[in-house]
Design an enzyme around this catalytic site. Structure first.
Site, PDB file in Angstrom:
ATOM      1  N   CYS A   1      37.541  32.264  25.166  1.00 35.13           N
ATOM      2  CA  CYS A   1      37.323  32.368  26.611  1.00 35.13           C
ATOM      3  C   CYS A   1      36.190  31.430  27.013  1.00 35.13           C
ATOM      4  O   CYS A   1      35.267  31.177  26.229  1.00 35.13           O
ATOM      5  CB  CYS A   1      36.982  33.811  26.999  1.00 35.13           C
ATOM      6  SG  CYS A   1      36.878  34.077  28.791  1.00 35.13           S
TER       7      CYS A   1
ATOM      8  N   CYS B   1      31.421  37.321  29.826  1.00 31.97           N
ATOM      9  CA  CYS B   1      31.213  38.635  30.435  1.00 31.97           C
ATOM     10  C   CYS B   1      30.575  39.582  29.417  1.00 31.97           C
ATOM     11  O   CYS B   1      31.104  39.761  28.323  1.00 31.97           O
ATOM     12  CB  CYS B   1      32.535  39.201  30.936  1.00 31.97           C
ATOM     13  SG  CYS B   1      33.371  38.123  32.126  1.00 31.97           S
TER      14      CYS B   1
ATOM     15  N   CYS C   1      32.763  42.458  27.815  1.00 34.85           N
ATOM     16  CA  CYS C   1      34.093  42.132  27.280  1.00 34.85           C
ATOM     17  C   CYS C   1      34.411  42.960  26.031  1.00 34.85           C
ATOM     18  O   CYS C   1      33.594  43.064  25.118  1.00 34.85           O
ATOM     19  CB  CYS C   1      34.163  40.642  26.946  1.00 34.85           C
ATOM     20  SG  CYS C   1      35.757  40.136  26.268  1.00 34.85           S
TER      21      CYS C   1
END
Length: 349
Positions: free
Chosen positions: A71, A75, A78
């Site tokens: 990714c 975040c 996650c």
């Protein structure tokens, strides 16, 4: 006595199917080492791709395929992190998807990681096209952070996509950056708006996913959600999973993002006027998704971590499902089955 006899018969059938699958696997991996004169090919031997579900086994009606863990965002909460960079060869992925279709799959959702990161979204597009045109699934959907999506992808693949869900945890850009949902100077909210317009233009159903955490639980997103009018607004409580976002082996530490049940309920109450809101607490979410990882292994989350099964490519769908930990009752209770195809003339969301 009759019930007991039926149960015994079902167990015998399951044992027989298991032995057949083990035999096929052994034959597949050891066949090259056996003398050729002893190898007897028979059309009656059950191919692993044709192994049916066991009696009373749940049907994999809706499957979430996380084909990559990579990714471009970071975040903090996650729960499917970049522990590997592996992606199956395209033809192997198609073979697994065909096996799932044979066992009753109607809906496939592609996720990650970020699904548009591999081969600039072309790998994803080829899977979307394959599932809609060749497998003729009733629903093909994607969950993305949106940052890598381009209009050119829509022009090539949108006809075969039913739903595009974009993750958005806040309409305040500073909050998004604090969460880790950002990359460089890109504005996450502006890109969300652009994707929304593309979905309208290319006839793709638009959906929003939000994770409630310590950075956004007191935010009011009502006005913006009503303006965007997604078919569904999935609102998740921040989930902790050992080895993914909590614990010694985890890449992330999401404990500072975790909100209590009371805080999650406060967020839901603040948005109770939004009709498209679909709430998912940790209890509803943890075991009610059939998740395939990058090796096409189901992930069992029942113990608070992701325990992988054997790959469906090696043992078949039925055998892998036995150890998936899937809670079909909760799947239905949380509204896992809905009007999920854009081809229907009337949608009731």
């Amino acid at each position: 006595m009759k019930t007991s006899l039926i149960s015994v018969m079902d167990l015998l059938k399951m044992l027989l199917m298991y032995l057949l699958s083990v035999f096929f696997i052994c034959k597949r991996f050891l066949g090259n080492y056996l003398p050729k004169k002893r190898v007897k090919r028979s059309k009656s031997v059950l191919n692993i791709e044709e192994i049916p579900l066991y009696p009373n086994q749940c049907v994999p009606q809706s499957v979430n395929y996380h084909f990559t863990r990579k990714c471009n965002y970071e975040c903090g909460f996650c729960f499917h992190t970049a522990k590997t960079s592996y992606v199956l060869p395209l033809e192997d992925a198609k073979r697994g998807l065909r096996m799932l279709k044979t066992c009753g799959m109607e809906k496939i959702n592609f996720s990650g990681g970020e699904p548009f990161i591999h081969n600039r979204g072309r790998y994803l597009g080829e899977l979307v096209r394959f599932c809609k045109r060749e497998l003729q699934l009733s629903s093909v959907s994607i969950v993305s952070n949106g940052s890598l999506i381009r209009e050119s992808w829509f022009t090539e693949f949108a006809d075969d996509l039913d739903i595009l869900a974009v993750s958005c945890d806040s309409f305040n850009e500073d909050t998004n950056k604090a969460i880790g949902r950002g990359s460089g100077r890109k504005n996450h909210v502006e890109k969300l708006m652009k994707i929304h317009s593309w979905c309208e233009q290319y006839n793709v159903l638009f959906k929003i996913n939000t994770v409630v955490n310590t950075y956004n639980f007191d935010e009011n997103m009502t006005e913006e959600i009503l303006q965007l009018n997604p078919i569904r607004w999935k609102v998740f409580q921040c989930l902790l999973l050992e080895g993914e976002n909590v614990g010694a082996d985890a890449i992330r530490n999401a404990e500072r993002f975790y909100v209590s049940d009371e805080q999650f309920d406060e967020f839901l109450q603040r948005h109770n006027s939004v009709e498209c809101l679909v709430p998912e607490s940790n209890v509803k979410m943890q075991n009610s998704y059939l998740i395939l990882d990058e090796y096409m292994r189901f992930l069992d989350c029942t113990a608070g971590a992701k325990q992988p099964t054997k790959s469906i490519l090696d043992v078949g769908v039925a055998n892998a499902l036995l150890f998936s930990g899937f809670d079909e009752t909760m799947f239905k209770k949380r509204g896992g089955v809905y009007e999920w195809s854009k081809s229907r003339p009337t949608l009731s969301w």
